[in-house]
Design a protein around this motif. Sequence first.
Motif, PDB file in Angstrom:
ATOM      1  N   MET A 135       0.849  -1.190   0.000  1.00  0.00           N
ATOM      2  CA  MET A 135       0.000   0.000   0.000  1.00  0.00           C
ATOM      3  C   MET A 135       0.889   1.247   0.000  1.00  0.00           C
ATOM      4  SD  MET A 135      -3.041   0.959  -0.309  1.00  0.00           S
ATOM      5  CE  MET A 135      -4.134  -0.383   0.123  1.00  0.00           C
ATOM      6  N   GLN A 163      -3.103   0.029   6.416  1.00  0.00           N
ATOM      7  CA  GLN A 163      -2.249   0.872   7.274  1.00  0.00           C
ATOM      8  C   GLN A 163      -3.067   1.396   8.458  1.00  0.00           C
ATOM      9  OE1 GLN A 163      -1.987   3.249   3.854  1.00  0.00           O
ATOM     10  NE2 GLN A 163       0.179   2.872   3.455  1.00  0.00           N
ATOM     11  N   ARG A 184      -2.003  -7.789   4.973  1.00  0.00           N
ATOM     12  CA  ARG A 184      -0.836  -7.496   5.822  1.00  0.00           C
ATOM     13  C   ARG A 184      -1.169  -6.189   6.539  1.00  0.00           C
ATOM     14  NH1 ARG A 184       3.744  -5.411   2.389  1.00  0.00           N
ATOM     15  NH2 ARG A 184       4.362  -7.572   2.032  1.00  0.00           N
ATOM     16  N   LYS A 187       1.675  -0.106  10.069  1.00  0.00           N
ATOM     17  CA  LYS A 187       1.243   1.196  10.608  1.00  0.00           C
ATOM     18  C   LYS A 187       1.090   2.228   9.489  1.00  0.00           C
ATOM     19  CE  LYS A 187       3.336   0.663  15.157  1.00  0.00           C
ATOM     20  NZ  LYS A 187       4.186   1.313  16.184  1.00  0.00           N
ATOM     21  N   GLY A 188       1.968   2.154   8.463  1.00  0.00           N
ATOM     22  CA  GLY A 188       1.926   3.133   7.365  1.00  0.00           C
ATOM     23  C   GLY A 188       3.198   3.948   7.354  1.00  0.00           C
ATOM     24  N   ALA A 189       3.752   4.143   6.142  1.00  0.00           N
ATOM     25  CA  ALA A 189       5.103   4.706   6.035  1.00  0.00           C
ATOM     26  C   ALA A 189       5.163   6.077   5.372  1.00  0.00           C
ATOM     27  CB  ALA A 189       5.971   3.728   5.233  1.00  0.00           C
ATOM     28  N   TYR A 190       4.011   6.659   5.021  1.00  0.00           N
ATOM     29  CA  TYR A 190       4.046   7.901   4.235  1.00  0.00           C
ATOM     30  C   TYR A 190       3.654   9.099   5.104  1.00  0.00           C
ATOM     31  CZ  TYR A 190       4.566   4.521   0.551  1.00  0.00           C
ATOM     32  OH  TYR A 190       5.043   3.481  -0.223  1.00  0.00           O
ATOM     33  N   LYS A 201       1.470   8.744  17.623  1.00  0.00           N
ATOM     34  CA  LYS A 201       1.861   7.327  17.641  1.00  0.00           C
ATOM     35  C   LYS A 201       0.890   6.499  18.485  1.00  0.00           C
ATOM     36  CE  LYS A 201       5.567   4.282  19.324  1.00  0.00           C
ATOM     37  NZ  LYS A 201       5.257   3.098  18.517  1.00  0.00           N
ATOM     38  N   THR A 226       5.127  -5.498  11.833  1.00  0.00           N
ATOM     39  CA  THR A 226       5.600  -4.423  12.712  1.00  0.00           C
ATOM     40  C   THR A 226       6.870  -4.871  13.432  1.00  0.00           C
ATOM     41  OG1 THR A 226       5.021  -2.948  14.553  1.00  0.00           O
ATOM     42  CG2 THR A 226       4.128  -5.165  14.671  1.00  0.00           C
ATOM     43  N   HIS A 227       7.697  -3.869  13.807  1.00  0.00           N
ATOM     44  CA  HIS A 227       8.868  -4.164  14.655  1.00  0.00           C
ATOM     45  C   HIS A 227       8.627  -3.647  16.053  1.00  0.00           C
ATOM     46  CE1 HIS A 227       9.937  -3.035  10.516  1.00  0.00           C
ATOM     47  NE2 HIS A 227      10.546  -4.196  10.530  1.00  0.00           N
ATOM     48  N   ILE A 257      15.974  -5.225   9.980  1.00  0.00           N
ATOM     49  CA  ILE A 257      15.407  -4.514  11.137  1.00  0.00           C
ATOM     50  C   ILE A 257      14.914  -5.517  12.183  1.00  0.00           C
ATOM     51  CG2 ILE A 257      13.623  -2.880  11.894  1.00  0.00           C
ATOM     52  CD1 ILE A 257      13.822  -1.572   9.188  1.00  0.00           C
ATOM     53  N   ARG A 289      13.093   4.275   5.664  1.00  0.00           N
ATOM     54  CA  ARG A 289      13.623   3.496   6.800  1.00  0.00           C
ATOM     55  C   ARG A 289      14.462   4.373   7.722  1.00  0.00           C
ATOM     56  NH1 ARG A 289      10.610   0.816   4.107  1.00  0.00           N
ATOM     57  NH2 ARG A 289       9.275   1.826   5.603  1.00  0.00           N
ATOM     58  N   GLU A 292      12.509   6.368  10.254  1.00  0.00           N
ATOM     59  CA  GLU A 292      11.728   5.668  11.274  1.00  0.00           C
ATOM     60  C   GLU A 292      12.474   5.514  12.596  1.00  0.00           C
ATOM     61  OE1 GLU A 292       9.071   3.196   8.055  1.00  0.00           O
ATOM     62  OE2 GLU A 292      10.809   2.250   8.972  1.00  0.00           O
ATOM     63  N   ARG A 293      13.784   5.823  12.587  1.00  0.00           N
ATOM     64  CA  ARG A 293      14.515   5.619  13.838  1.00  0.00           C
ATOM     65  C   ARG A 293      15.698   6.578  13.905  1.00  0.00           C
ATOM     66  NH1 ARG A 293      18.149   1.373  15.894  1.00  0.00           N
ATOM     67  NH2 ARG A 293      17.814   1.371  18.140  1.00  0.00           N
ATOM     68  N   ASN A 296      19.274   5.629  13.087  1.00  0.00           N
ATOM     69  CA  ASN A 296      19.650   5.355  11.698  1.00  0.00           C
ATOM     70  C   ASN A 296      20.315   6.562  11.038  1.00  0.00           C
ATOM     71  OD1 ASN A 296      18.605   2.823  11.883  1.00  0.00           O
ATOM     72  ND2 ASN A 296      16.659   3.314  10.889  1.00  0.00           N
TER      73      ASN A 296
END
Length: 307
Positions: A135, A163, A184, A187-190, A201, A226-227, A257, A289, A292-293, A296
């Motif tokens: 997605m 998401q 699947r 949470k969604g990455a955009y 969050k 999810t992680h 990850i 990626r 997200e942290r 990184n």
Amino acid sequence: MLRHFFLFLSHRRALRRWMEHSPRAVALTSRFIAGREIEDAIRVTRQLNQAGLAATLDYLGESVTTLAEAAASRDVYLRLLEAIHAEGLNAGLNANVSLKLTQLGLDVSEAACRENVAAIARRVGELASFVRVDMESSAYTARTLALVSDLHETYPHIGTVLQSYLYRTAGDAEELLQRHIQVRLCKGAYDEPADVAFQKKSDVDANYAKLAQRLLLAGEHPALATHDEPVLREALRFAEAQGIAKDRFEIQMLYGIRRDLQTEHASQGYRVRVYVPFGGAWYPYFMRRLGERPANVWFLVRHLLRS
Ligand code: FDA
């Protein structure tokens, strides 16, 4: 804040050109990306299988602007499916594929995109494999769900992604449940505005927990992607309390990850699938990626200073 900054960078073309052609690209990306070629993805899949982990392979690329590029992506997927089959990776800890509709031409021609995905789904069916349509941003949600629902009537080995940051997702989940389409849940990455998506969050996580429970109870082999350790453990506790067997769903994580969590859950008897991206067009995926942290970012800075 950091996430927004990296999502902004993910759209910068000049930076993308420079980074994707950097001689240090392999060193920079190898933690998150299997390599440039199909062979790299196959090699990584074999390593994951040896550790008891399944894989879904993603040929990197999104937002293509010509039908020729879209057809080329389709052909890579068809070759990838043959390679998975020839290497015997489709059995046991089966390897399948994940793709993005904008990589198969959605922005150029919806009809051509549909044909490209249908060609892949047809071969997936013949090989008894599975294709997951990732997605993308909320501009594509309705079209993605419509296209997958339509193709699913002819090609049942196709599933998609929902998401938990989108307000609309609970309704979409019910639609997909009715159609027995595999979901699947991520949470969604955009970068989504407040009129379509939760911004906090805690709200995204609470919606994830609710949706995970619904999918675990009624879904067709749902995947918890999810992680987030507390979020995942809560969903697994729910599954156990409801007597839902470990082989009725799977856990999914991204390559590179939380490898510790991946192997820990596999050793406890859960089905764990790792999303393995490969290919030269790694920049937008990589930037998402990084955002997200916070840790990184230091990883990126260290590499750039060395180049
Ligand atoms: P969250 O971002 O809250 O992170 C929780 C914890 O996980 C962090 O504190 C950290 O420990 C760890 N973590 C998370 N991301 C990390 C990173 N990049 N590096 C290091 N540690 C990290 N999205 C989408 O919009 N469409 C899609 O189709 C998919 N597909 C997909 C498939 C699979 C298998 C996964 C795992 C994820 C996706 N996603 C996705 C991405 C997803 O939406 C989300 O952006 C990331 O998974 C990060 O969110 P978490 O659920 O991990 O939680």
